[in-house]
Design a protein around this motif. Structure first.
Motif, short mmCIF file in Angstrom:
data_model
loop_
_atom_site.label_atom_id
_atom_site.label_comp_id
_atom_site.label_asym_id
_atom_site.label_seq_id
_atom_site.Cartn_x
_atom_site.Cartn_y
_atom_site.Cartn_z
N PRO A 23 0.81 -1.22 0.00
CA PRO A 23 0.00 0.00 0.00
C PRO A 23 0.84 1.28 0.00
O PRO A 23 0.47 2.25 -0.63
CB PRO A 23 -0.84 -0.11 1.27
CG PRO A 23 -0.22 -1.19 2.08
CD PRO A 23 0.47 -2.10 1.13
N CYS A 24 2.00 1.24 0.68
CA CYS A 24 2.71 2.52 0.76
C CYS A 24 3.55 2.79 -0.47
O CYS A 24 4.05 3.88 -0.63
CB CYS A 24 3.53 2.63 2.04
SG CYS A 24 4.87 1.50 2.16
N PHE A 25 3.65 1.82 -1.37
CA PHE A 25 4.32 2.09 -2.65
C PHE A 25 3.49 3.10 -3.45
O PHE A 25 4.02 4.08 -3.97
CB PHE A 25 4.46 0.77 -3.41
CG PHE A 25 5.26 0.85 -4.68
CD1 PHE A 25 6.63 0.93 -4.64
CD2 PHE A 25 4.63 0.85 -5.91
CE1 PHE A 25 7.38 0.99 -5.80
CE2 PHE A 25 5.37 0.90 -7.08
CZ PHE A 25 6.74 0.97 -7.03
N ALA A 26 2.18 2.84 -3.50
CA ALA A 26 1.29 3.76 -4.22
C ALA A 26 1.26 5.13 -3.55
O ALA A 26 1.23 6.16 -4.20
CB ALA A 26 -0.10 3.18 -4.30
N VAL A 27 1.28 5.12 -2.21
CA VAL A 27 1.18 6.38 -1.48
C VAL A 27 2.46 7.19 -1.66
O VAL A 27 2.42 8.40 -1.93
CB VAL A 27 0.90 6.09 0.01
CG1 VAL A 27 1.00 7.35 0.82
CG2 VAL A 27 -0.48 5.48 0.17
N THR A 28 3.61 6.53 -1.54
CA THR A 28 4.88 7.25 -1.68
C THR A 28 5.05 7.74 -3.12
O THR A 28 5.71 8.76 -3.34
CB THR A 28 6.05 6.33 -1.29
OG1 THR A 28 5.72 5.66 -0.08
CG2 THR A 28 7.31 7.13 -1.05
N GLY A 29 4.45 7.03 -4.07
CA GLY A 29 4.54 7.46 -5.46
C GLY A 29 3.98 8.85 -5.68
O GLY A 29 4.31 9.52 -6.65
N ALA A 30 3.10 9.28 -4.77
CA ALA A 30 2.48 10.60 -4.92
C ALA A 30 3.21 11.67 -4.13
O ALA A 30 2.83 12.83 -4.17
CB ALA A 30 1.03 10.53 -4.47
#
Lengths: 189, 404
Positions: free
Chosen positions: B368-375
């Protein structure tokens, strides 16, 4: 997940949907790589689908099959609560010509996921704004999650980086040049 | 008196300037993970940012393809190492979905209870670390004290504070200890009391509020398109929680709320996590009340679950069964599955491909935090340099999960 979505896709795209299946409660549609982006756009915008959330995008290597790679996309609709797995099969047996359209313009969240699939499998996403390695370093040789990449392979040592070239995404004329005397005195870009 | 530079006109007094490139990380004391931000600054304003991850990449997915299905558990522990129990349960559920087995009720409650404890520890760590990075060290230490109470319970139950490796396909490694319910019941009020004290220090602090409110704002539709889930998505007002939207285990039997924010800024992300700790405490209370006192913890299937040790040493059936599972692994039917649970940071998905053997063909974790950090890049562009710290902190990027 829902069977109705698969029927809708078949009806709309016909022969471009190569295969549909349902296993363990997950619905899967295999899409021709040429229709990859069109199907994604349809799923996002069609009022019956409304797949606004791109959950996951990853690659998968099936060594010995042709096409060899699968790009696996998981979608979710917050409004409708249904899920769908979308796949495109690309690449020849040697791991060349692995190319599929990028979905960054459809879901901006696909950016890093596509970079990861490129990094790990060497899948090229045409139209990606910034396709470079994400988890590994630029000098890494090969793509580690390919099945023909041995797990115990040793990578060559990275030589000391000489010079002051800027790393992407900054091109040569962006940002401060490293070092006081990098630019002739009085030059303003 | 004449001015010193009377012969110069205004334009020449302007110094030539160009944007400055600044490198923050990968090991920076104010970043709570190994991440590198290359920034292009005009003064203190960020014009352009490049977030680079991968410093904790250990080849999780490649490693998983080498052992048996059960040998994946220690690896998933090390993905989100702040709430490893949620990863254990998530992976176990994914394999069980392929095998078509459901664990006994007692085990389901046990998994929920341990998972919610892990979630409390996760949110305490995130909020505490975020406050610490903004200079509030005391709440951080208090939250760590509360987290330690949870880790004590975990240690008592599993034998390890952090990397439990406690999940099993078809159950758990051990049944709950006799004192489990009692330990949780006595620890949770203490945790909540410490939480309230920490809140008292932070939530009315002008500096803290000013650095969080209105910083790192994201719109709900953008967050959804970016693939955000978990507390970060809920802070924008989208009430998507896997436990409510697609209940797994026994989550449909509990009465709990999904806290949502309204602004989608750092403050809302902080507050959503605080409230989720209270909701987890509510779930725990109901879970312990409903949990059966005795009964099996593992499924009754010799092809999945290891036999008891005394049978292994005294009967031929037990020995063979043990040998088959350890040497060949659990035979998972061929096919592929996507199973998702609510992890500490949002939807934790496992996309598994099996070729019918005892070794996974492909284990893909959807972090989940891959998508979040991507932003992160688009969140911090246009902000000031000090705003990176709370923004990055509130996203709760966990290096092990993001880089795998």
């Amino acid at each position: 997940m829902s069977q109705a979505l698969l029927d809708l896709l078949r009806e709309k795209f016909g022969a471009q949907i190569l295969e549909t299946s349902s296993q363990f409660g997950d619905e899967t549609a295999v899409v021709a790589p040429s229709a990859w982006r069109a199907v994604a756009l349809f799923l996002r915008d069609d009022p019956a689908c409304r797949m606004t959330m791109m959950v996951d995008l990853c690659g998968s290597d099936y060594l010995g099959r042709t096409p060899r790679f699968e790009v696996v996309l998981h979608l979710y609709s917050l409004e409708k609560g249904h899920r769908l797995r979308l796949k495109a099969r690309v690449g020849d047996a040697e791991g060349e010509a692995v190319e599929v359209d990028s979905l960054v313009s459809v879901w901006p969240g696909a950016n890093w996921f596509e970079r990861e699939a490129f990094d790990m499998f060497g899948i090229v996403f045409a139209g990606h704004p910034d396709l470079r390695r994400i988890l590994l370093y630029p000098e890494f040789e090969g793509h580690p999650l390919r099945k023909d990449y041995p797990a115990d392979r040793v990578q060559p040592l990275v030589p000391f980086r000489e010079g002051y070239e800027k790393q992407p995404p900054f091109d040569r004329f962006e940002g401060m040049s490293f070092g006081r005397n990098a630019l002739p005195k009085g030059t303003v870009e | 008196m004449e001015p010193l530079y009377s012969e110069l006109d205004e334009g020449e007094l302007e110094l030539p300037s160009q944007p400055m490139t600044l490198n923050v990380g990968p090991a920076h004391p104010a970043m709570h993970g190994t991440v590198r931000c290359v920034l292009e600054l005009s003064g203190e304003t960020i014009l352009k940012a490049d977030v680079q991850i991968g410093y904790l990449h250990r080849g999780f997915e490649k490693m998983c393809e080498r052992g048996t299905w059960s040998q994946v558990f220690p690896y998933v522990d090390r993905c989100n190492y702040v709430s490893p129990m949620l990863n254990n349960v998530g992976f176990a559920l994914a394999v069980e979905k392929m095998l078509g087995v459901t664990v006994p009720e007692r085990c389901q409650y046990y998994r929920v209870a341990l998972g919610e404890l892990a979630r409390i520890a996760d949110h305490l760590t995130c909020n505490g670390a975020m406050a610490m990075e903004l200079g509030a060290f005391t709440p951080f230490l208090w939250f760590m004290k509360a987290r330690e109470m949870i880790y004590d319970i975990m240690e008592e139950e599993t034998g390890a504070r952090i990397t439990h490796s406690f999940g099993r396909v078809g159950g758990m490694a051990k049944p709950p200890t006799p004192a489990f319910a009692e330990m949780v019941r006595s620890a949770v009020p203490h945790v909540l009391a410490i939480l309230a004290e920490g809140e008292g220090l932070l939530l009315r602090n002008r500096i803290f509020i000013d650095r969080l409110q209105g910083v790192g704002v994201i719109k709900p539709e953008d967050a959804v398109a970016l693939g955000w889930t978990g507390p970060c998505l809920r802070s924008t007002g989208v009430p998507y929680d896997v436990r409510k939207a697609h209940p797994y285990l026994v989550y449909d039997r509990f009465d709990f709320d999904v806290p949502v924010g309204s602004a989608g800024d750092n403050w809302d992300r902080f507050m959503v996590r605080l409230e989720e700790i209270r909701q987890s405490a509510r779930i725990l209370e109901q879970c312990l009340a409903q949990m059966p006192k005795d009964g099996p913890i593992n499924v009754e299937d010799p092809r999945i679950i290891l036999p008891p040790k005394d049978e292994v040493y005294s009967t031929i059936e037990g020995t063979i069964q043990h040998f088959k599972i350890v040497m060949e692994g659990i035979q998972v039917p061929a096919g592929e599955v996507y199973s998702y649970t609510e992890g500490g940071n949002g939807e934790l998905g496992f996309y598994l491909v099996s070729d019918g053997s005892g070794t996974p063909y492909r284990v893909r974790i959807r972090p989940p935090c891959f998508a979040v950090t991507g932003a992160l890049q688009q969140l911090i562009e246009g902000l000031m340099v000090p705003d990176i710290v709370p923004t990055f902190g509130s996203l709760n990027m966990i290096g092990g999960e993001c880089d795998r």
